[in-house]
Motif scaffolding. Structure first.
Motif, PDB file in Angstrom:
ATOM      1  N   HIS A   1       0.684  -1.252   0.473  1.00 12.90           N
ATOM      2  CA  HIS A   1      -0.174  -0.090   0.239  1.00 12.90           C
ATOM      3  C   HIS A   1       1.070   1.415   0.561  1.00 12.90           C
ATOM      4  O   HIS A   1       2.026   0.912   0.647  1.00 12.90           O
ATOM      5  N   VAL A   2       0.457   2.541  -0.537  1.00 13.98           N
ATOM      6  CA  VAL A   2       1.243   3.267  -0.919  1.00 13.98           C
ATOM      7  C   VAL A   2       0.047   4.593  -0.338  1.00 13.98           C
ATOM      8  O   VAL A   2      -0.998   4.655  -1.471  1.00 13.98           O
ATOM      9  N   SER A   3       0.569   5.612  -0.287  1.00  7.01           N
ATOM     10  CA  SER A   3      -0.556   7.093   0.094  1.00  7.01           C
ATOM     11  C   SER A   3      -0.043   7.646  -1.036  1.00  7.01           C
ATOM     12  O   SER A   3       1.366   8.516  -0.830  1.00  7.01           O
ATOM     13  N   THR A   4       0.120   8.815  -1.900  1.00  5.76           N
ATOM     14  CA  THR A   4      -0.039   9.919  -2.575  1.00  5.76           C
ATOM     15  C   THR A   4      -0.399  10.812  -2.233  1.00  5.76           C
ATOM     16  O   THR A   4      -2.323  11.004  -1.776  1.00  5.76           O
ATOM     17  N   ASP A   5      -0.074  11.970  -3.120  1.00  6.47           N
ATOM     18  CA  ASP A   5      -1.178  12.969  -3.791  1.00  6.47           C
ATOM     19  C   ASP A   5      -2.478  12.895  -4.773  1.00  6.47           C
ATOM     20  O   ASP A   5      -3.389  13.115  -4.852  1.00  6.47           O
ATOM     21  N   ILE A   6      -1.608  12.473  -6.004  1.00  2.96           N
ATOM     22  CA  ILE A   6      -2.081  12.192  -7.038  1.00  2.96           C
ATOM     23  C   ILE A   6      -2.174  10.388  -7.514  1.00  2.96           C
ATOM     24  O   ILE A   6      -0.640  10.580  -7.663  1.00  2.96           O
ATOM     25  N   VAL A   7      -2.944  10.237  -8.342  1.00  3.54           N
ATOM     26  CA  VAL A   7      -2.473   8.868  -8.660  1.00  3.54           C
ATOM     27  C   VAL A   7      -3.008   8.471 -10.082  1.00  3.54           C
ATOM     28  O   VAL A   7      -4.339   9.315 -10.700  1.00  3.54           O
ATOM     29  N   ILE A   8      -2.396   8.626 -11.216  1.00  5.38           N
ATOM     30  CA  ILE A   8      -2.524   8.660 -12.555  1.00  5.38           C
ATOM     31  C   ILE A   8      -2.728   7.524 -13.093  1.00  5.38           C
ATOM     32  O   ILE A   8      -2.049   6.614 -12.670  1.00  5.38           O
ATOM     33  N   VAL A   9      -3.439   7.106 -14.447  1.00  4.63           N
ATOM     34  CA  VAL A   9      -4.113   5.789 -14.323  1.00  4.63           C
ATOM     35  C   VAL A   9      -4.487   5.325 -15.919  1.00  4.63           C
ATOM     36  O   VAL A   9      -4.047   6.266 -16.276  1.00  4.63           O
ATOM     37  N   GLY A  10      -2.598   5.028 -16.410  1.00  7.57           N
ATOM     38  CA  GLY A  10      -2.393   4.851 -17.490  1.00  7.57           C
ATOM     39  C   GLY A  10      -0.885   5.315 -18.749  1.00  7.57           C
ATOM     40  O   GLY A  10      -0.846   6.596 -17.515  1.00  7.57           O
ATOM     41  N   GLY A  11      -0.602   5.124 -19.178  1.00 10.48           N
ATOM     42  CA  GLY A  11       0.587   5.098 -19.356  1.00 10.48           C
ATOM     43  C   GLY A  11       0.998   5.775 -20.730  1.00 10.48           C
ATOM     44  O   GLY A  11       2.195   4.999 -21.533  1.00 10.48           O
ATOM     45  N   GLY A  12       0.291   6.127 -21.278  1.00 14.15           N
ATOM     46  CA  GLY A  12       0.489   6.480 -23.014  1.00 14.15           C
ATOM     47  C   GLY A  12       0.769   8.718 -22.384  1.00 14.15           C
ATOM     48  O   GLY A  12       1.027   8.841 -21.284  1.00 14.15           O
TER      49      GLY A  12
ATOM     50  N   ASP B   1     -13.404   8.448   3.369  1.00 13.53           N
ATOM     51  CA  ASP B   1     -12.703   9.583   4.066  1.00 13.53           C
ATOM     52  C   ASP B   1     -12.585  10.460   3.264  1.00 13.53           C
ATOM     53  O   ASP B   1     -11.589  11.157   3.587  1.00 13.53           O
ATOM     54  N   GLY B   2     -13.266  10.828   2.255  1.00 11.33           N
ATOM     55  CA  GLY B   2     -12.748  12.059   1.474  1.00 11.33           C
ATOM     56  C   GLY B   2     -11.335  11.976  -0.077  1.00 11.33           C
ATOM     57  O   GLY B   2     -10.845  13.262  -0.218  1.00 11.33           O
ATOM     58  N   ARG B   3     -11.158  10.504   0.649  1.00  7.88           N
ATOM     59  CA  ARG B   3      -9.867  10.612  -0.895  1.00  7.88           C
ATOM     60  C   ARG B   3     -10.609   8.769  -1.619  1.00  7.88           C
ATOM     61  O   ARG B   3     -11.440   8.214  -1.291  1.00  7.88           O
ATOM     62  N   TRP B   4      -9.307   8.753  -2.664  1.00 12.24           N
ATOM     63  CA  TRP B   4     -10.067   8.016  -3.012  1.00 12.24           C
ATOM     64  C   TRP B   4      -8.570   6.359  -3.049  1.00 12.24           C
ATOM     65  O   TRP B   4      -7.795   7.058  -3.061  1.00 12.24           O
ATOM     66  N   HIS B   5      -9.347   5.233  -2.956  1.00 12.48           N
ATOM     67  CA  HIS B   5      -8.938   3.903  -2.536  1.00 12.48           C
ATOM     68  C   HIS B   5      -8.802   2.938  -3.825  1.00 12.48           C
ATOM     69  O   HIS B   5      -9.974   3.359  -4.016  1.00 12.48           O
ATOM     70  N   LEU B   6      -7.809   3.020  -4.595  1.00 11.09           N
ATOM     71  CA  LEU B   6      -7.406   2.679  -6.051  1.00 11.09           C
ATOM     72  C   LEU B   6      -6.585   0.796  -4.895  1.00 11.09           C
ATOM     73  O   LEU B   6      -6.038   1.366  -4.129  1.00 11.09           O
ATOM     74  N   THR B   7      -7.405   0.108  -6.481  1.00 12.16           N
ATOM     75  CA  THR B   7      -6.688  -1.537  -5.648  1.00 12.16           C
ATOM     76  C   THR B   7      -6.591  -1.861  -7.143  1.00 12.16           C
ATOM     77  O   THR B   7      -6.462  -1.875  -8.011  1.00 12.16           O
ATOM     78  N   THR B   8      -4.751  -2.429  -7.041  1.00 11.31           N
ATOM     79  CA  THR B   8      -4.650  -3.609  -8.115  1.00 11.31           C
ATOM     80  C   THR B   8      -4.020  -5.197  -7.470  1.00 11.31           C
ATOM     81  O   THR B   8      -4.892  -5.005  -6.545  1.00 11.31           O
ATOM     82  N   PRO B   9      -3.771  -5.873  -8.910  1.00 18.13           N
ATOM     83  CA  PRO B   9      -3.792  -6.968  -7.847  1.00 18.13           C
ATOM     84  C   PRO B   9      -3.151  -7.322  -6.831  1.00 18.13           C
ATOM     85  O   PRO B   9      -3.295  -8.339  -6.339  1.00 18.13           O
ATOM     86  N   ASN B  10      -2.165  -6.692  -6.781  1.00 13.80           N
ATOM     87  CA  ASN B  10      -1.232  -6.864  -5.614  1.00 13.80           C
ATOM     88  C   ASN B  10      -0.724  -5.860  -5.290  1.00 13.80           C
ATOM     89  O   ASN B  10       0.207  -5.380  -3.500  1.00 13.80           O
ATOM     90  N   GLY B  11      -1.623  -4.596  -5.115  1.00 13.93           N
ATOM     91  CA  GLY B  11      -1.319  -3.479  -4.408  1.00 13.93           C
ATOM     92  C   GLY B  11      -2.643  -2.467  -3.723  1.00 13.93           C
ATOM     93  O   GLY B  11      -3.520  -2.423  -4.737  1.00 13.93           O
ATOM     94  N   SER B  12      -2.587  -1.476  -3.673  1.00 13.30           N
ATOM     95  CA  SER B  12      -3.264  -0.136  -3.409  1.00 13.30           C
ATOM     96  C   SER B  12      -2.728   0.846  -3.041  1.00 13.30           C
ATOM     97  O   SER B  12      -1.566   1.071  -2.519  1.00 13.30           O
ATOM     98  N   VAL B  13      -3.257   1.699  -3.187  1.00 12.15           N
ATOM     99  CA  VAL B  13      -2.880   3.395  -3.431  1.00 12.15           C
ATOM    100  C   VAL B  13      -4.127   4.731  -3.040  1.00 12.15           C
ATOM    101  O   VAL B  13      -5.124   3.949  -2.902  1.00 12.15           O
ATOM    102  N   ASP B  14      -3.867   5.006  -2.042  1.00 11.72           N
ATOM    103  CA  ASP B  14      -4.854   6.400  -1.725  1.00 11.72           C
ATOM    104  C   ASP B  14      -4.223   7.725  -1.683  1.00 11.72           C
ATOM    105  O   ASP B  14      -3.240   7.717  -1.918  1.00 11.72           O
ATOM    106  N   ALA B  15      -4.858   8.683  -2.646  1.00  5.51           N
ATOM    107  CA  ALA B  15      -4.737   9.241  -2.923  1.00  5.51           C
ATOM    108  C   ALA B  15      -5.529  10.861  -3.211  1.00  5.51           C
ATOM    109  O   ALA B  15      -7.285  10.558  -3.000  1.00  5.51           O
ATOM    110  N   ASN B  16      -5.271  12.232  -3.062  1.00  6.51           N
ATOM    111  CA  ASN B  16      -6.816  12.941  -3.468  1.00  6.51           C
ATOM    112  C   ASN B  16      -6.782  13.508  -4.688  1.00  6.51           C
ATOM    113  O   ASN B  16      -8.222  13.209  -4.953  1.00  6.51           O
ATOM    114  N   TRP B  17      -6.286  12.994  -5.254  1.00  2.00           N
ATOM    115  CA  TRP B  17      -6.246  13.427  -6.983  1.00  2.00           C
ATOM    116  C   TRP B  17      -6.735  12.153  -8.304  1.00  2.00           C
ATOM    117  O   TRP B  17      -6.076  11.017  -7.675  1.00  2.00           O
ATOM    118  N   VAL B  18      -7.546  11.155  -8.717  1.00  2.00           N
ATOM    119  CA  VAL B  18      -7.024  10.580  -9.324  1.00  2.00           C
ATOM    120  C   VAL B  18      -7.055  10.977 -11.012  1.00  2.00           C
ATOM    121  O   VAL B  18      -8.394  12.164 -11.628  1.00  2.00           O
TER     122      VAL B  18
END
Length: 436
Positions: free
Chosen positions: A40-51, A229-246
């Motif tokens: 699990h990691v916590s960040t300000d912004i999580v971006i989904v997509g590597g294009g 709790d006012g933040r985004w929570h994203l999961t992947t097959p082996n991890g998760s991310v909390d962020a303010n922005w997606v």
């Protein structure tokens, strides 16, 4: 909560194989070393997509000191960013007046200005970060097939010139001198545009992103996304991310929580074939200026040269099942008409991908909840728009722009009607057209 089952393997043009990235995979510099997200990691912004959109957004945010995690489901440039022709176009498929009429004068002209300056923004990023991606700055040529095609590009010239763009209509002889073929009645030269190696550009952006401090994970498809709790929570097959922005930057290859972005678009298959390097004598005649080229046909053709002197020739269609033989045979016939001196030149590489088409050929700006945003629907114009749209999202997140100041109005996701049947028809129709 947004969630859909994740498919660990996607077949056809989405899979990674010899017909997925072709020449670009063979000649692009390596991507930076990455790993899948674990724990699990916590960040300000999580971006989904590597294009292009995701990388550009991440780079501009990181350079402003923001904490960013980028998640790519497969590998950098896996989708359209690693499969396209490599034309750095200004504007959209629609003529400028059509864009302004569809969006209104405020958003329409704002979008046209942004995209008109898009190629310069791409080239500036390449220069600033020293990206090795075979950049050519000699413009593009939109070539007229028949009298109707000539009328079309003449009207485009007038519409762009009234907006101050450096575009010029070339007559048949000027066009022949630039192309090395007399097949066209004229061409619209756009001095703003150019060409590049698209996968190399995507990987170069990834290298710049990592140097700027972004945490980049590949093989990390997002399987669920929810607010807690006012933040985004994203999961992947082996991890998760909390962020303010997606930032959702998955576009035509969207799966998982943002599958709805995919359903809004009708996929149009597009293939490319690359010849063996041309002999020096041929290189002096065939596209000596190395412009990127496409024509005015409904089922269009495109061609350009790579750094090694391979002619990259493409059109609508999928290189699978019966389409493989049909499209390759058509390409050889079409090339022999354009350049009979090429003879029976061999094709060294072949590949195809999918263009995501919206109902009105305009891109979209969507929100997916509080602080969740994404551009999509590039309609075959991804390099420059993706780059500048990513920068626009960064400006929004940094508070330097509001939604009202972005180049597109926020719109709801609207699924395309008869999507699957239309996609089947596009693939079959391209075979029929190229067969006859």
């Amino acid at each position: 909560m947004l969630s859909t089952p994740h498919k660990s393997h996607i077949s056809g043009p989405h899979s990674h194989g010899p017909r997925s990235h072709g020449l670009w995979q063979a000649t692009a510099p390596a991507a930076p070393a990455t790993t899948a997200l674990g724990g699990h990691v916590s960040t300000d912004i999580v971006i989904v997509g590597g294009g292009y959109t995701g990388m550009s957004c991440a780079l501009h945010l990181a350079e402003a000191g923001r904490q960013v995690v980028l998640l790519e489901g497969r590998e950098i440039g896996f989708g359209g960013a690693g499969r396209n022709v490599g034309l750095i176009n200004a504007g959209l498929w629609l003529a400028p007046d059509e864009v302004s009429a569809a969006l209104g004068p405020d958003h329409g002209e704002r979008l046209l200005k942004l995209l008109g300056e898009g190629p310069a923004a791409v080239m500036a990023l390449i220069d600033r970060h020293g990206i090795d991606c075979e950049l050519e700055r000699n413009g593009t040529l939109h070539c007229a097939v028949g009298a109707s095609g000539l009328a079309e590009i003449r009207e485009r010239e007038a519409q762009w010139q009234k907006r101050g763009a450096p575009v010029k209509l070339l007559d048949a002889s000027e066009t022949a001198a630039r192309l090395g073929t007399s097949a066209y009645l004229g061409a619209l030269h756009d001095a703003r545009a150019g060409t590049l190696q698209p996968l190399a550009y995507a990987r170069g952006l990834a290298t710049a992103v990592v140097k700027a401090g972004v945490t980049l994970h590949t093989s990390s498809p997002v399987t669920t996304a929810e607010r807690k709790d006012g933040r985004w929570h994203l999961t992947t097959p082996n991890g998760s991310v909390d962020a303010n922005w997606v930032v959702v930057a998955t576009d035509a290859y969207s799966t998982g929580p943002w599958q709805m972005v995919r359903t809004e678009q009708v996929h149009l298959p597009y293939f490319n074939l690359a010849t063996q390097p041309l002999a020096p004598g041929l290189l002096r005649k065939v596209l000596p200026g190395r412009e990127g080229v496409w024509d005015t046909k409904t089922i269009l053709s495109s061609f350009r040269m790579d750094r090694a002197g391979r002619l990259v020739f493409g059109s609508v269609g999928a290189l699978r099942n019966s389409g493989t033989a049909i499209h390759k045979a058509w390409a050889r016939r079409a090339l022999s008409k354009l350049y009979p001196e090429l003879g029976d030149i061999a094709f060294e590489h072949e590949w195809y991908g999918q263009i995501g088409m919206t109902g009105d050929a305009l891109p979209r700006l969507h929100t997916f909840g509080p602080n969740a945003v994404g551009f999509s629907g590039y309609n075959g114009r991804g390099i420059a728009p993706g780059t500048v749209f990513g920068r626009e999202i960064a400006l929004l997140i940094k508070g330097e722009k509001t939604y009202a100041e972005l180049p597109l109005p926020v719109s709801d996701v609207t699924p395309a009607t008869f999507r699957r049947s239309r996609e089947a028809w596009y693939e079959a129709g391209a075979q029929i057209a190229h067969l006859v």
